[in-house]
Scaffold this motif. Sequence first.
Motif, PDB file in Angstrom:
ATOM      1  N   TYR A   1       5.616  -0.704  -2.174  1.00  0.00           N
ATOM      2  CA  TYR A   1       5.861   0.491  -1.810  1.00  0.00           C
ATOM      3  C   TYR A   1       6.609   0.553  -0.695  1.00  0.00           C
TER       4      TYR A   1
ATOM      5  N   SER B   1       0.507  -1.162   0.379  1.00  0.00           N
ATOM      6  CA  SER B   1       0.043   0.399   0.455  1.00  0.00           C
ATOM      7  C   SER B   1       0.735   0.689  -0.340  1.00  0.00           C
TER       8      SER B   1
ATOM      9  N   ALA C   1       3.753   6.024   2.894  1.00  0.00           N
ATOM     10  CA  ALA C   1       4.589   6.991   3.272  1.00  0.00           C
ATOM     11  C   ALA C   1       3.474   7.317   4.507  1.00  0.00           C
ATOM     12  N   ALA C   2       3.106   7.048   5.459  1.00  0.00           N
ATOM     13  CA  ALA C   2       2.987   7.062   6.452  1.00  0.00           C
ATOM     14  C   ALA C   2       3.646   6.730   7.129  1.00  0.00           C
TER      15      ALA C   2
ATOM     16  N   TRP D   1      -0.680   4.435   0.575  1.00  0.00           N
ATOM     17  CA  TRP D   1      -0.720   4.905   2.210  1.00  0.00           C
ATOM     18  C   TRP D   1      -0.157   4.984   2.512  1.00  0.00           C
ATOM     19  N   ARG D   2       0.208   3.729   3.325  1.00  0.00           N
ATOM     20  CA  ARG D   2       0.981   2.340   4.752  1.00  0.00           C
ATOM     21  C   ARG D   2       2.431   3.127   4.598  1.00  0.00           C
TER      22      ARG D   2
END
Length: 746
Positions: free
Chosen positions: A385, A326, A331-332, A328-329
Amino acid sequence: MPTRRPALRGNNESNVPGLYVIGDLAGAPVIKLAMAQGVAVIDHIAAKPDARSADPNVYDLIVVGAGAAGLNAALAAQDKGLRALALEKGKIANTIENFPEGKWVYAEPDSSPPKGKLWLDGARKEDLIGRWSQIITENHLDVRAEEGLKALERQKDGTFRVTSDKAEYRARRIVLATGQRGNPRKLRVPGEDRERVYHRLYSPRHYKNEDILVVGGGNSAIEAALVLAERNRVRISYRASEFSRLFKDNDRKLNEAVAQKRIELIFNSNVCEFREKEAVVEVDRGGHQERLTVPCDHAFVLIGAELPVQFLKSLGIRMENEWTGSLWRAAALAFATLLGLWFLGGHAANWAGLPLAEVPRFAGVLLAAAAGGALVALGFRGDRYAWLGLSFLAWYTVYGVKSPGAGAEFWPYRGWGFQALSLFGRPATFWYTVLYTTLMTVFGIQAIKRWGLDRRDKFQIWRYISLLSFQWIFFFLIPEFLFQWAIKYQWVGERLANDPAFAGQAWRSYGLVYAWPLFFYAFFYDPAKIWVLWGVLLSFVIIPLFVLFHGKRYCSWICGCGGLAETFGDRWRHLAPKGRASMRWEWMNLAVLIFAAAVTLAMLLRDGVALLRQPAAWGVNAYHLYADIWLVGILPVTLYPFLGGKVWCRYWCPLAKLMHLFSAAYTKLGISRFRIEANDKCIACSECTRNCQVGIDVMSYALKQQPLDNATSSCIGCGICVSVCPMDVLSFGPPPKLVQISATRN
Ligand SMILES: Cc1cc2nc3c(=O)[nH]c(=O)nc-3n(C[C@H](O)[C@H](O)[C@H](O)COP(=O)(O)OP(=O)(O)OC[C@H]3O[C@@H](n4cnc5c(N)ncnc54)[C@H](O)[C@@H]3O)c2cc1C
Ligand code: SF4
Ligand code: SF4
């Protein structure tokens, strides 16, 4: 472009332990290389301590696909005492069996002898298959033809349950050699399953005095159309407005056949339906769609083969360049790591009422370790990712600390990062250069082995020696040591050595080799004007002359930015974006060049034109931030493992663009001495295209035997396409003769 493959380790093992992929499917584009992979994979498997199964119900090895790679692997396995079985969904050597009658099979490349027990020499396909059948019989090889693999299941004990369409087996290891040509691509239109519609042409002589529709625009389609047109009325339906990948010979023969009205071309057309004795074709006439009904006794849909991606995925195999996990995961977690480092640095400020400045440093360490560790763990579990996040963290840190310098570092390193990375009394910038040179040296030696020593390619050996030498001498030893010694021991003369402006500018020695605008500061910040003189000579005399003889080889033989891409980034070169859309984005380096030129001009005129002072200062800062830090550093190096090493050079480097403009102009004038030529032996394996780091579709030039130069491409002359071509099709051609120009003038 057919350049996608399963993601494999060095020994051809896939992400599924014990499942190996070889041959065409693993990038061996010709029979000889597919055979060699068959032998190599068995050498590797047989050397394993658990290669042989104690259970008589479990095969040591099942080979799937009885083509060149699979048969040679099965024979080699038998020789090593392994119990092997080969499954083949069609006939033995089905791909070669499907070549047109009497096709001559080449035994290229000439430079290496065939490996293993299969026979290989230039021969008609019928003779080759005859010899192979004889070898199978003599060796009592267990090959089950007409029995395709349906499913694979890895058991808890590490063995595989193998389901074919006839039986079920168990095996310790699987060697997948299913090729990638066996699944003809289909139009998926009504009537395509009729008996009169074929996806291969076996025996053209069966057809006489018929109306035949050939669908496709590749060489197979055109060759089929040409041979059918000898005794029939042939139409070719092709979706584009011209044929872009034809062999020169095919192109010539086709033009003759069209002129003699033996073949009719229907460009910009798509077949919508096959009916009894006719086909419906939709033609685009400049935006206006028209439906034609054409007579059709037989149709041949020859639009290439499809890589069986779904089948491979059903076996659990991961494909190259496949995004997993993911964004988003990742990036977080990357942000959380940076947040942790912010607390660790002790420079956190309160925000929106939150007492962030009070967070203790050890909490920062824990947060950074937990978030960074989670990224690493996810990465090892196959989350791509997560690797992107880690790559960004690493290069954002390196460039965000070193380039803005002490006190101006990027968040979260502001005020402490440069100091923290300044070790053993040396500034962070020195350690950056050490890191850069080390990466280039370690990966450069690997690249010398991969492209030079293993292939006995002197061109590549010298190229990498050149890249490493320039890095060591001009981008490490001179700026970090020799410049200081030149000042200390007054090698540059007493006047310059005692000039503090000159002595404090060791960084300018990068300008010895880096020309403007890559070395953006070549023409300013130099009171002694020595560097300005050299900058003018290098940028406007030496570089243009070099380009005349060598095109853009500066990028692949000299430059340090290109050097890191060619060494550290080399293993990912095949991931470079390909296709027209990716080329359209190359306009960006022209934009950077124009910006660099505008800012340079403003800087040079700012003393005389007061109005320019502010824009010049703004421009230099903007260029430093966006070009020098983000575009040359953080973004491209982060993207090496995902888009190959040449993102900066191809999309943003203003010097690459400037050289391109020179080289294209020389080519158009007929005086350039740089180009790549192709002979007529291309088999459309796409290895050259796959390995071109700047995304050029080299294969389309090779098929048409069209010279590849800088008027039509952004080639940087690395020569990797020449090295990887298994048929020795490509070569750096002799320069066009100057006489040609005078001849044209006369
Ligand atoms: C038009 C053309 C011309 C060429 N000319 C030459 C040439 O002159 N010289 C040269 O060296 N190379 C040439 N090649 C390339 C050559 O054909 C390939 O490099 C070679 O066949 C690759 O061998 P392979 O064993 O990896 O795959 P393949 O030969 O494709 O063999 C794969 C086998 O796996 C079988 N299979 C597929 N799926 C399954 C399944 N699920 N279960 C069981 N079996 C399965 C297929 O039926 C096939 O028999 C040419 C290719 C083409 C298309
Ligand atoms: S076309 Fe060939 S020589 Fe040119 S950049 Fe691509 S791989 Fe290198
Ligand atoms: S020129 Fe390219 S596509 Fe043609 S045979 Fe060589 S590597 Fe393959």
